[in-house]
Every structure is written in C-alpha cells, then in structure tokens.
Write an enzyme that holds these catalytic residues in place. Structure first.
Site, PDB file in Angstrom:
ATOM      1  N   ARG A  36     -30.815  22.800 -15.166  1.00 46.34           N
ATOM      2  CA  ARG A  36     -29.657  23.521 -15.705  1.00 46.34           C
ATOM      3  C   ARG A  36     -29.395  23.224 -17.175  1.00 46.34           C
ATOM      4  NH1 ARG A  36     -24.308  21.046 -13.766  1.00 46.34           N
ATOM      5  NH2 ARG A  36     -23.840  23.135 -13.050  1.00 46.34           N
ATOM      6  N   LEU A  89     -21.462  26.999 -15.742  1.00 43.22           N
ATOM      7  CA  LEU A  89     -22.678  26.796 -14.955  1.00 43.22           C
ATOM      8  C   LEU A  89     -22.213  26.248 -13.618  1.00 43.22           C
ATOM      9  CD1 LEU A  89     -25.100  25.209 -17.562  1.00 43.22           C
ATOM     10  CD2 LEU A  89     -25.636  27.185 -16.157  1.00 43.22           C
ATOM     11  N   SER A  90     -22.378  27.025 -12.561  1.00 47.23           N
ATOM     12  CA  SER A  90     -21.881  26.613 -11.253  1.00 47.23           C
ATOM     13  C   SER A  90     -22.505  25.295 -10.825  1.00 47.23           C
ATOM     14  CB  SER A  90     -22.183  27.696 -10.213  1.00 47.23           C
ATOM     15  OG  SER A  90     -21.524  28.898 -10.533  1.00 47.23           O
ATOM     16  N   ALA A  91     -21.798  24.579  -9.960  1.00 46.19           N
ATOM     17  CA  ALA A  91     -22.296  23.308  -9.440  1.00 46.19           C
ATOM     18  C   ALA A  91     -23.686  23.498  -8.848  1.00 46.19           C
ATOM     19  CB  ALA A  91     -21.338  22.775  -8.386  1.00 46.19           C
ATOM     20  N   GLN A  92     -24.562  22.535  -9.099  1.00 45.03           N
ATOM     21  CA  GLN A  92     -25.946  22.671  -8.645  1.00 45.03           C
ATOM     22  C   GLN A  92     -26.019  22.837  -7.132  1.00 45.03           C
ATOM     23  OE1 GLN A  92     -29.169  20.605 -10.675  1.00 45.03           O
ATOM     24  NE2 GLN A  92     -29.718  19.645  -8.740  1.00 45.03           N
TER      25      GLN A  92
END
Length: 385
Positions: A36, A89-92
């Site tokens: 990411r 950036l959404s949580a992995q």
C-alpha cells in the site's frame, strides 16, 4: 524507516489472526508485490484528538509509515476537506476481505468504483489480468494520482474521472463490481452493468460490506453481509447528520420534552454490543446515537438529523427515563427495534443481507424471501447510457 520490515510485521499480524483468506490465496502474494505504500501520497493525516493534522513522509518518515502499517484494521487518511476525511487508503484487512468476497478470477472484467489512490484497482488487476480493470473516481486529482501510481507499477488499468452514480464505463458488462465508498442504496446502474451471475461488493451505509449476486434474468441482486467496517460516504449523497453532542443539541434546541416515560432496560449494551447496534442501524437507519456514562449508568442521546430527538437518562437502579420530542418518537422506535432483535434470537451482522430490484431495495434477516425485512431509504440514482 524500514518499510520492508513494517510490511512483514503487518503480514505476520494478519497471518496470526487468520486474516489471509484460504479461498483467495493469491491476495497475500498480490499485497506483497503491490504494497500500500506504493499508492500512498507523501502527506497523510492523523487525528490528534482535536483535528486532523498532516504527517509528511519527508519530515516524519516514521510517523508516515506508522499511519500505513500500524494495524491491519486502520485506514490511512489521504485527503481532508473541510476538516473531515474525504479519502483514505482502506485498512489492509478490509481491502483483503472485500477482494476475497469478490471471488475474482483471471480474465474477469472488473469495475473498480471510487478508485481513490488506485490500490484496490492494482490488486484486482494483479488477479484479473492486463486491460481487465476499469477504475472510476469522481475527484480529478485523485484519479490523476492513481493513474500515475498504476502506471509506475506497470499495470494496465484504465482510470476515468466519473461519477459512478450517473456514469457507467463502456465496453460491455462486468463480471465483478467493487466499490470503495459507502452507499445506503445501490445505484441500479451497478446491477445493469453486471452480467447475470456476476458479483457486486460494496460498503453498505458505513456498517460493513455486502456481496450481491445478480440473478439470471438480471432483474434482481441479492446477498449477505460479508464483513464489518466503516467507509467514506458517497460524495454525491446527502450530508450525514452531525454525530455527538453537537448534532443532538442542534436538533433538540432549547425546548422542553414532549413526552416522558420509564424504560425498564439497562442501556449498557448500546456501548458494548456491536450485534445490537448493527441491528438498530438496520431498523432505524437515520438514528444517530451518542452514549456517555455517569454515576447512575449509561445514558444515550439520539436524533434523526432533522426534527426528532430522544434522551435516555439512567436512574441508577437499572431503569432509564426516556424523554422525547419532535415529529416522531425516535426513542420508542429504537426500543421496539431492540425488542424485535431479541425476539429474533439476537442475530449477528452476518445473518443480514440485501436485495436490490429496479423497484425497491430492502435488508432482510436470514432468508431473502421469507425472513423479516426492512426497506432501505435514501436515493439511488440511475445511470445514463
């Protein structure tokens, strides 16, 4: 700043908790190849308890890396507008969970809705193959950023500036549609753009994500809740009601309560039972609930963002006094929904699902055809050809 080490630690944390899905083993390798940080801007934002403050890669590299890799459950805020996050950036862990729910296979044609910085599209392209992913993003600056990062990663992804509630990319139907922002109601255009048997994975009302399968006749899409998590809201939709004390006071004003009654219920689960709060959100979707504890117990302040309010005041003996005012009795609605949830044997979020047709959309419990159901409110705009 050792990004390689941080990536490895997050990988291990996900492995220890069982977050890497066996059904989609390709995801772990894809995240390793396309981490990411390759799709993160040099400025991120952190909540300091009062406001969002910048965390710059150049001046605070460790802090910047911590925002990206501190936890598999944490999103990294990449854009702030008017003091509030407008992109992330959404949580992995959530990204992996949603892509697993998509059941993506090589050769599938994919529409990535709300592409943001391009990470979702990159991972999908790694699986689907060159030229198989189209990403749309309403913000021109974000789209340009994503386009550059995807090209730098050597990925063939078409990135367009478009409002996905009104515009569908051309080129035929998609096998898979995945959205990265929350909608209360699915735009029917998303269903029309998906082939029969295809899947649509999207965040529902900032509760969690749902996977719909399009019926053979293309006139219905239905499926269960797949995972939990909160997402950015649709930028084209109505502004969500203000949460917290400020939102409650704005709706209540200074007038007295119109009704008062005793509620023989301890409110403690409102602050601790996610299954209950999920069910209340389904049954009374416009209720904004704020809780706080004092010596007598848990109290709650509720409003609908428009004209109705309620306050639950603990009395110290296990009971609660309910005061209400406005056009409706929103406190009574919540108590009824709570009792119904108990009557349904306290279901958890994964017992719920969504059905979408051209005429209506509704949530259901345990059975799409015969189970209890609740209509979904809000606007779902059709798309133009």
């Amino acid at each position: 700043m050792d990004l390689v080490k941080r990536r490895a630690l997050l990988d291990e944390a996900m492995d220890a908790r069982g977050d890497w899905p066996e059904r989609s083993a390709w995801l772990r390798e894809a995240v390793s190849e396309l981490p990411r940080d390759l799709f993160a801007p040099d400025r991120l934002w952190r909540w300091d308890g009062h406001a969002y403050v910048p965390v710059d890669r150049r001046t605070d590299p460790e802090g910047w890396a911590e925002e990206l890799y501190g936890s598999q459950d944490s999103a990294a805020v990449t854009q702030v507008s008017g003091g509030l996050p407008s992109s992330s950036l959404s949580a992995q862990g959530v990204v992996v969970d949603m892509l697993d729910s998509l059941r993506l296979e090589p050769g599938h044609r994919v529409w990535d809705v709300g592409g943001g910085q391009g990470w979702n599209a990159a991972l999908a392209a790694r699986r689907a193959g060159p030229g198989r992913v189209v990403s749309t993003e309403i913000d021109p600056e974000l789209a340009a950023f994503a386009r550059g990062r995807l090209a730098a990663a050597g990925l063939d992804v078409r990135t367009l500036v478009a409002d996905a509630t009104t515009t569908v990319p051309g080129g035929g139907r998609f096998d898979r549609v995945i959205a990265a922002y929350a909608v209360e109601r699915v735009p029917w255009a998303w269903v029309e753009a998906t082939r029969p048997g295809g899947r649509i994975v999207y965040p529902w009302g900032r509760l969690g994500h749902v996977a719909l399968t399009v019926a053979a006749d293309g006139r219905r899409a239905s499926g269960y809740v797949q995972g939990l998590g909160q997402f950015m809201a649709d930028r084209t939709g109505p502004v969500p009601p203000t949460a917290g004390w400020a939102g409650y006071r704005a709706v209540r004003g200074e007038g007295p309560a119109e009704t008062e009654r005793i509620v023989d219920r301890d409110l403690t689960p409102l602050a601790s039972d996610w299954d209950l709060t999920f069910a209340l959100r389904v049954a009374v979707p416009d209720a904004v609930i704020t809780t706080g504890r004092d010596a007598d117990g848990l109290n709650a302040w509720v409003h609908d963002g428009a004209a109705s309010w309620a306050v639950f005041s603990a009395t110290g003996d296990g009971a609660t006094v309910l005061h209400q005012g406005g056009e409706r009795r929103i406190g009574d609605e919540l108590m009824l929904a709570w009792a119904q949830w108990e009557g349904h044997r306290r279901p958890d979020p994964y017992d719920y699902g969504i059905t979408v047709t051209p005429e209506r959309q509704f949530a259901w419990l345990r059975d799409a055809d015969d189970g209890p159901r609740w209509p979904l409110h809000g606007k779902a705009a059709p798309a133009s050809p």
